[in-house]
Write an enzyme that holds these catalytic residues in place. Structure first.
Site, mmCIF file in Angstrom:
data_model
loop_
_atom_site.group_PDB
_atom_site.id
_atom_site.type_symbol
_atom_site.label_atom_id
_atom_site.label_comp_id
_atom_site.label_asym_id
_atom_site.label_seq_id
_atom_site.Cartn_x
_atom_site.Cartn_y
_atom_site.Cartn_z
ATOM 1 N N ASN A 64 0.856 -1.186 0.000
ATOM 2 C CA ASN A 64 0.000 0.000 0.000
ATOM 3 C C ASN A 64 0.895 1.240 0.000
ATOM 4 O OD1 ASN A 64 -1.835 2.024 0.447
ATOM 5 N ND2 ASN A 64 -2.392 1.371 2.523
ATOM 6 N N LYS A 96 0.046 4.265 -0.389
ATOM 7 C CA LYS A 96 -0.637 5.460 0.158
ATOM 8 C C LYS A 96 -0.389 6.659 -0.768
ATOM 9 C CE LYS A 96 -0.161 3.436 4.697
ATOM 10 N NZ LYS A 96 -0.179 3.624 6.129
ATOM 11 N N HIS A 115 -9.748 1.016 5.146
ATOM 12 C CA HIS A 115 -8.435 1.263 5.767
ATOM 13 C C HIS A 115 -8.630 2.231 6.937
ATOM 14 C CE1 HIS A 115 -4.316 2.568 6.373
ATOM 15 N NE2 HIS A 115 -3.951 1.453 5.750
ATOM 16 N N GLU A 121 -7.029 4.691 7.805
ATOM 17 C CA GLU A 121 -6.866 6.113 7.466
ATOM 18 C C GLU A 121 -8.141 6.670 6.835
ATOM 19 O OE1 GLU A 121 -3.116 5.568 5.460
ATOM 20 O OE2 GLU A 121 -2.207 5.125 7.410
ATOM 21 N N GLU A 130 -5.416 -4.918 10.862
ATOM 22 C CA GLU A 130 -4.440 -3.842 10.975
ATOM 23 C C GLU A 130 -4.706 -3.024 12.240
ATOM 24 O OE1 GLU A 130 -2.514 -2.915 6.990
ATOM 25 O OE2 GLU A 130 -4.203 -1.568 7.183
ATOM 26 N N GLY A 168 2.360 2.369 10.730
ATOM 27 C CA GLY A 168 3.293 3.469 10.538
ATOM 28 C C GLY A 168 4.031 3.885 11.805
ATOM 29 N N SER A 211 3.327 -2.027 10.470
ATOM 30 C CA SER A 211 4.788 -2.007 10.651
ATOM 31 C C SER A 211 5.454 -3.338 10.312
ATOM 32 C CB SER A 211 5.150 -1.559 12.077
ATOM 33 O OG SER A 211 4.707 -0.226 12.290
HETATM 34 C C1 PEP Z 1 -0.973 0.198 6.208
HETATM 35 O O1 PEP Z 1 -1.226 1.381 6.285
HETATM 36 O O2 PEP Z 1 -1.745 -0.570 5.599
HETATM 37 C C2 PEP Z 1 0.234 -0.278 6.867
HETATM 38 C C3 PEP Z 1 0.243 -1.514 7.255
HETATM 39 O O3 PEP Z 1 1.259 0.617 7.056
HETATM 40 P P1 PEP Z 1 2.703 0.333 7.709
HETATM 41 O O4 PEP Z 1 3.215 -0.963 7.132
HETATM 42 O O5 PEP Z 1 3.544 1.504 7.297
HETATM 43 O O6 PEP Z 1 2.496 0.226 9.179
#
Ligand code: PEP
Length: 262
Positions: A11, A13, A98, A100, A170, A176, A216
């Site tokens: 992803n 973003k 998601h 976000e 998630e 992040g 992460s």
């Molecule tokens: C995400 O936003 O789907 C995600 C898993 O981000 P990150 O790997 O940067 O934590």
């Protein structure tokens, strides 16, 4: 049940530019080539780059994904992108729900559900994201929140559509932040999601759903996450922007699959 290949999603973003995205996709295609019998992969670039990245992915076996879609088919919805438009561009999977979108854009379970149905009706596969915030986890509400999000999004969905759904667990506090869930905690959350799917539907239909972990994931922690059978892949944010890291995660997923096959 035969083990299935793990799925790794990248992803991107709202990051990068066109030239950098093309270069990144080219490097991912090269890394994926020797692994394509042992791992599934999908990239989710920003909307404006979908067509260019789709051309790079070509027949590599890596699927083209989008980060969101509208709940509406078409019309006066300035700034929105319809599921049909994505299909037109060769997109085969879309991220829905998601964190976000849920937290920054205040998207509700009900809207997530509408988007999910629209995406499926348009022929897209759905990567449905669920996950609790840090406060919800501390308050002991993690399982209840994930269950509410899952049930809210799948409301009205028939069992025969489950094969088009992937769930990404998630936890918001892990996204992040560099602070991944422990493999054991992630595996427990996946177990709870699996049990809920089986409760809502039935075991054979629910078995069609892959449950990924996101938050992460990086080159270093991927092997220990994939050591758990409940974790059937990863949705990767930050580390998907670095081709070497993403390639390493793909390699770990391929190795885990080979191990599971025995
Ligand atoms: C995400 O936003 O789907 C995600 C898993 O981000 P990150 O790997 O940067 O934590």
């Amino acid at each position: 049940m035969h083990p299935r290949r793990l799925l790794i999603g990248g992803n991107w973003k709202m990051n990068g530019d066109l030239a950098g995205g093309v270069e990144l996709a080219e490097a991912v295609v090269a890394a994926f080539d020797p692994l394509n019998e042992s791992v599934d992969a999908v990239l989710f670039p920003p909307f404006p780059y979908l067509q260019a990245i789709g051309r790079v992915l070509g027949h590599s076996g890596i699927r083209l994904g989008a980060q969101d879609c509208s709940s509406e088919a078409n019309g006066a919805f300035t700034g929105d992108v319809s599921a049909e438009m994505l299909v037109d561009l060769g997109v085969s999977q879309v991220i829905i729900g998601h964190s976000e979108r849920r937290h920054i854009h205040k998207e509700s379970d009900a809207l997530t559900c509408e988007k999910l149905h629209m995406a499926l009706e348009s022929g897209l596969q759905v990567m449905l994201c669920v996950g609790e915030t840090g406060e919800e986890r501390t308050a002991g509400q993690a399982t209840a929140v994930v269950q509410r999000q899952l049930r809210g999004a799948l409301n009205g969905l028939k069992a025969d559509k489950l094969a088009s759904i992937t769930v990404a667990y998630e936890p918001v506090w892990a996204i992040g932040t560099g602070k991944s869930a422990t493999p054991k905690d992630a595996a427990e959350a996946h177990d709870a999601i699996r049990a809920d799917l089986e409760h809502l539907y039935d075991r054979p239909s629910s078995a069609a759903v892959r449950i990924l972990y996101g938050g992460s994931v990086n080159a270093a922690n991927a092997p220990s996450l994939f050591a758990h059978l409940e974790i059937e892949g990863a949705l990767v944010g930050g580390a998907s922007l670095k081709s070497a890291d993403f390639a390493s995660i793909l390699g770990s997923a391929a190795t885990a699959f080979k191990g599971r096959r025995g």
